[in-house]
Design a protein around this motif. Structure first.
Motif, PDB file in Angstrom:
ATOM      1  N   LEU A   1      42.556  27.855  32.590  1.00 35.05           N
ATOM      2  CA  LEU A   1      41.606  28.690  33.478  1.00 35.05           C
ATOM      3  C   LEU A   1      42.191  29.932  33.448  1.00 35.05           C
ATOM      4  O   LEU A   1      43.484  30.075  33.373  1.00 35.05           O
ATOM      5  N   VAL A   2      41.378  31.069  33.314  1.00 38.81           N
ATOM      6  CA  VAL A   2      41.672  32.661  33.067  1.00 38.81           C
ATOM      7  C   VAL A   2      41.546  33.134  34.708  1.00 38.81           C
ATOM      8  O   VAL A   2      40.444  33.031  34.895  1.00 38.81           O
ATOM      9  N   LEU A   3      42.638  33.604  35.382  1.00 37.72           N
ATOM     10  CA  LEU A   3      42.534  34.095  36.654  1.00 37.72           C
ATOM     11  C   LEU A   3      43.177  35.609  36.470  1.00 37.72           C
ATOM     12  O   LEU A   3      43.974  36.015  35.767  1.00 37.72           O
ATOM     13  N   SER A   4      42.329  36.525  37.372  1.00 38.10           N
ATOM     14  CA  SER A   4      42.956  37.822  37.604  1.00 38.10           C
ATOM     15  C   SER A   4      43.848  37.941  39.107  1.00 38.10           C
ATOM     16  O   SER A   4      43.452  37.102  39.885  1.00 38.10           O
ATOM     17  N   TYR A   5      44.845  38.585  39.114  1.00 37.50           N
ATOM     18  CA  TYR A   5      45.594  38.475  40.278  1.00 37.50           C
ATOM     19  C   TYR A   5      45.942  39.985  40.679  1.00 37.50           C
ATOM     20  O   TYR A   5      46.532  40.862  39.827  1.00 37.50           O
ATOM     21  N   GLN A   6      45.857  40.385  41.961  1.00 39.88           N
ATOM     22  CA  GLN A   6      46.111  41.845  42.365  1.00 39.88           C
ATOM     23  C   GLN A   6      46.625  41.928  43.713  1.00 39.88           C
ATOM     24  O   GLN A   6      46.311  40.856  44.548  1.00 39.88           O
ATOM     25  N   VAL A   7      47.385  42.897  44.137  1.00 41.48           N
ATOM     26  CA  VAL A   7      47.580  43.155  45.521  1.00 41.48           C
ATOM     27  C   VAL A   7      47.003  44.425  45.841  1.00 41.48           C
ATOM     28  O   VAL A   7      47.259  45.545  45.308  1.00 41.48           O
ATOM     29  N   VAL A   8      46.378  44.390  47.256  1.00 40.51           N
ATOM     30  CA  VAL A   8      45.747  45.611  47.652  1.00 40.51           C
ATOM     31  C   VAL A   8      46.412  45.996  48.927  1.00 40.51           C
ATOM     32  O   VAL A   8      46.639  45.005  49.732  1.00 40.51           O
ATOM     33  N   ALA A   9      46.912  47.230  49.481  1.00 41.54           N
ATOM     34  CA  ALA A   9      47.839  47.300  50.516  1.00 41.54           C
ATOM     35  C   ALA A   9      46.933  48.294  51.416  1.00 41.54           C
ATOM     36  O   ALA A   9      46.241  49.324  50.963  1.00 41.54           O
ATOM     37  N   LEU A  10      47.098  48.153  52.664  1.00 39.93           N
ATOM     38  CA  LEU A  10      46.395  49.100  53.899  1.00 39.93           C
ATOM     39  C   LEU A  10      47.506  49.387  54.672  1.00 39.93           C
ATOM     40  O   LEU A  10      48.076  48.673  55.162  1.00 39.93           O
ATOM     41  N   GLU A  11      47.953  50.810  54.347  1.00 41.42           N
ATOM     42  CA  GLU A  11      48.974  51.506  54.959  1.00 41.42           C
ATOM     43  C   GLU A  11      48.452  51.607  56.507  1.00 41.42           C
ATOM     44  O   GLU A  11      47.450  51.988  56.849  1.00 41.42           O
TER      45      GLU A  11
END
Length: 849
Positions: free
Chosen positions: A816-826
């Protein structure tokens, strides 16, 4: 998020019944010669297909070529080949029919596709079974000879028989009123079409030598008694040589005297002469083979070091017709059995040895000697494997007992004297391509290895010195540069080593501390002591439970093969196994895997050599593994599955072949397993497990003593959307594998901030974060499809954090191919959102072992 979970679950239900096979054996280390002992070397030209030297014995490979118990050497090319698929068991002897076809005899019941008899003929293209497939020849034959009346063989159960076509007729006799059985050696008399010489044993346990006319079943007894068994004969002009494992000769009206293992010469097949010169000086050094070479010389092979008063390690040549001329072969360490002269005049010698010549050149069980110069050369293969030379065990069989990842390689401990063509006394390091000796090694077997939290290696076994003679009895410490003895050591044999979470070093085995026998000892950095009052018996394995209790398994009087120690009170027996405990492993779920040769433990029956323990109760692993044999090693894969190694001979899986995998429900074979036993398993990394033992084949591939089991469903990590200004970075901390927890480190984020770790499928096109937060400008974008994602919440006060998520061990996740990312809310102190940011993304391909 809900849609994604539903899709993954549905696929899992669809595919869960199929077990993914994502690990395979890699073609590994060829043996520098033949990987098992050889019984016979013979030149033949079956079917006119070309003259070859055929070598028989109990082996599986020759220089990387699969060759089951029989191989052919081409003198023109120096190459080896299999002979019609070989046989399913040992080939004990070879001979040649008048038409040039090859005859093989042994303990096999199948040669190629010919089934049912331990005698078969190879015509250069196909095998044909000889003799009735009944009780007369089975379970096998020890020696064969071709005569004008047929193939004569010594059956291992019924004595002498003549085989013609599909029939086999027994030849019987009595002497002094006692029935006689031919015990092993049979050789055709070249001066008579139908006569053979045999060694015999009568029902009064007298041994001797006799001639037999097989056409009339007429026996002529030459020597009675012999004082031991004659195992080999060689006819030369005017007489014959007799070799074996005997110490005297005597009979009425003939000379009586000592004749140690090599029995003189019989003039003109008449009376025995007075003995000339000493036989073999060693008391326990039998002659194993005699071969008349085309040069007229006789090759004498055995386990002796002195023949007729001349230093002749393992083998020597005697000029035909005399006992006075002996030519040493320059050292065949351990033993030789047979030989053949090649067209260029060189001598091919086969037997049970691992080194030849004064330089101990690795040449496992087959080598070539150049007459005149006395130089030795390997007959085939590379020198990358493990070998035993002088001082090794009988038959020169190297074995690995322990493996442990250490520094940049994996250290192997066992019983060997060379690794990769270099001296390596029972200890060497493998880096995936080459062997390196470790600190001069140990002067005895290495049975156990452990790496301390300080990074040093503990070595345990049956040795008294390490390195360049450093005294260290049974246990020593290696820091990568120098050895250190632990006090005065431990008299006896160390089988297991464990460092507890409290820093205490425990060793198990058959030990003595201050003269007090014990199965377990403790080292506090200064002195040895006996923890918990000691253990009366042999400890084979040690492990620590999550609560700090130490478990010892072994061979202990009474049903006490498993004991627990809480660090304060005496050892407490538990479980009452009805056999030995040989392996223990604390798994990552906190349970203990227990292996051995028991069938009942903790009130459970039918366990077949393997069980689990959670500190309170025992459980079964499926239907178990080893009905006969034993489980000797464990390792846990990155996916949480259990691998077990040992010497399985039967069990709940078919075929049971030395290594198996427990998938949570059932035991399954591991790519056809190994051909002998696995004694050690070590997980090198998430993608690789090493196995060590005494095997030669793994999954049908040649890989002697050490093998690599590697993933074929490889994970992958590919960063994308790099280069966006003002955005953070996401870096993987480990590989994404099913059954594991994937972790990644995010840096370059605003702080303090709420962080959203997002995984899903790649977005068709980046989604600017200003779409969700139009009043908060940013250059970063969401790179994952917002309609199909899973979100985990984190908080950071530093702008960095580690994220993680578990990957279920189900087949649908593999690949399985997944994408992974982190989004930050200051945010500010009142948790008002001030700005947005994001890291780049990782594209993860999920792998499996």
């Amino acid at each position: 998020m809900h849609i994604a979970l539903t899709l993954i679950a549905a696929c899992g239900l669809l595919l869960e019944s199929g077990v993914a096979q994502c690990s395979q054996w890699r073609a590994g280390l060829p043996f520098p010669g033949i990987d098992g002992p050889c019984t016979k070397a013979l030149t033949a030209n079956p079917g006119g297909a070309g003259t070859r030297v055929f070598v028989a014995g109990a082996f599986h490979s020759v220089g990387g070529v699969n060759a089951a118990n029989l191989a052919a050497f081409d003198p023109a090319t120096g190459g080896w080949s299999t002979v019609g698929g070989g046989t399913n068991d040992t080939v004990a002897d070879l001979d040649v029919l008048p038409n040039g076809d090859l005859v093989a005899g042994g303990s096999f019941t199948r040669a190629g596709s010919a089934i049912g008899s331990p005698i078969a003929v190879w015509n250069g293209a196909t095998w044909t079974a000889l003799g009735a497939a009944g009780p007369l020849l089975l379970p096998g034959v020890g020696s064969i000879a071709v005569t004008g009346s047929g193939v004569v063989c010594a059956s291992t159960s019924n004595g002498l028989a003549v085989v013609v076509g599909s029939s086999a007729n027994l030849l019987t006799a009595t002497i002094n009123g006692f029935p006689v059985t031919a015990t092993g050696a049979v050789e055709a008399d070249p001066t008579s079409q139908n006569r053979v010489v045999v060694s015999f044993l009568d029902t009064a346990n007298n041994r001797g030598v006799a001639f037999v006319d097989v056409s009339t079943n007429t026996w002529t007894f030459l020597r009675y008694t012999l004082g031991g068994e004659a195992t080999a004969f060689a006819f030369v002009p005017g007489g014959m040589f007799v070799g074996g494992g005997f110490t005297s000769i005597s009979t009425t009206g003939a000379p009586t005297g000592p004749a140690r293992n090599f029995l003189a010469f019989r003039n003109n097949l008449g009376a025995w002469p007075a003995l000339v010169g000493p036989g073999i000086l060693e008391a326990d050094a039998p002659v194993l083979g005699l071969t008349v070479l085309t040069t007229g010389d006789v090759l004498v092979g055995g386990v002796f070091t002195t023949l007729l008063g001349t230093a002749t390690p393992g083998a020597g040549l005697i000029a035909a017709g005399t006992l006075a001329t002996v030519t040493p072969l320059g050292g065949v360490f351990n033993s030789a059995t047979s030989g053949a002269v090649l067209p260029n005049g060189n001598l091919l010698v086969a037997g049970a040895f691992e080194a030849v010549g004064p330089a101990m050149t690795p040449a496992a069980n087959v080598a070539v000697r150049v007459p005149g110069t006395g130089a030795w050369a390997t007959a085939t293969g590379s020198n990358r494997g493990l070998f035993t030379g002088p001082g090794g065990i009988a038959n020169g069989a190297p074995v690995i007992f322990a493996l442990r990842a250490f520094r940049a390689g994996t250290v192997a401990g066992g019983r060997f004297s060379q690794a990769g063509g270099q001296p390596a006394a029972n200890l060497a390091s493998w880096d995936g391509a080459n062997w390196t000796p470790v600190g001069g090694g140990c002067n005895g077997d290495v049975n156990a290895l452990a790496v301390l939290r300080s990074g040093e290696l503990i070595v345990g076994g049956a040795f008294t010195t390490v390195g360049a003679g450093v005294p260290a009895v049974g246990v020593a410490q290696w820091n990568g540069t120098a050895w250190r003895a632990l006090g005065t050591g431990l008299a006896g044999t160390v089988n297991a080593v464990l460092e507890t979470t409290s820093g205490r070093l425990l060793v198990g085995g058959v030990l003595s501390v201050g003269g007090v026998p014990t199965g377990v000892a403790a080292w506090n950095g200064v002195a040895w002591s006996i923890p918990g009052g000691g253990i009366a018996g042999t400890v084979n394995a040690l492990a620590e439970m999550p609560n700090g209790d130490v478990v010892a398994g072994g061979t202990i009087p009474g049903p006490n093969g498993l004991l627990v120690w809480n660090g304060v009170q005496p050892w407490r027996p538990t479980g009452s196994p009805n056999g030995r405990v040989l392996a223990l492993l604390t798994r990552r779920d906190g349970t203990l895997a227990i292996g051995g040769d028991f069938t009942s433990l903790g009130g459970l029956t039918g366990l077949a050599g393997v069980a689990s323990y959670d500190g309170a109760s025992f459980g079964a692993y499926g239907r178990g593994l080893s009905v006969s044999g034993s489980v000797r090693a464990f390792v846990e894969t990155v996916s949480g599955e259990l691998l077990a190694g040992g010497s399985f001979t039967a069990g709940a899986i078919a075929p049971s072949t030395g290594i198996a995998r427990f998938d949570g429900t059932n035991w399954v074979t591991v790519q056809r397993g190994v051909d002998r036993s696995v004694f050690a398993l070590e997980r090198v990394d998430d993608l690789t497990v090493l196995a060590g033992g005494d095997f030669s084949l793994v999954g049908g591939l040649v890989s002697t003593r050490l093998a690599t089991l590697a993933s074929t469903c490889l994970p992958n990590i590919a960063p994308f959307d790099l280069g966006a200004t003002g955005c953070g970075t996401l870096t993987a901390a480990n590989l994404p594998m099913v059954g594991s927890t994937f972790r990644a480190n995010a840096t370059g984020l605003p702080a303090p901030a709420f962080a959203l770790a997002i995984r899903g499928f790649a977005a068709p096109s980046p989604v600017p974060l200003t779409t969700a937060f139009p009043s908060l400008p940013t250059t970063c974008a969401l790179l994952i499809d917002p309609n199909l994602l899973i979100v985990d919440n984190f908080f950071t006060t530093t702008g960095s954090l580690q994220t993680e998520f578990a990957i279920a061990n189900i087949p649908v996740n593999i690949g399985l191919v997944l994408s992974y990312q982190v989004v930050a809310l200051e945010v500010d102190a009142q948790l008002n959102i001030l700005s947005t940011a994001a890291t780049d993304a990782l594209r993860l391909t999920i792998g499996a072992f």
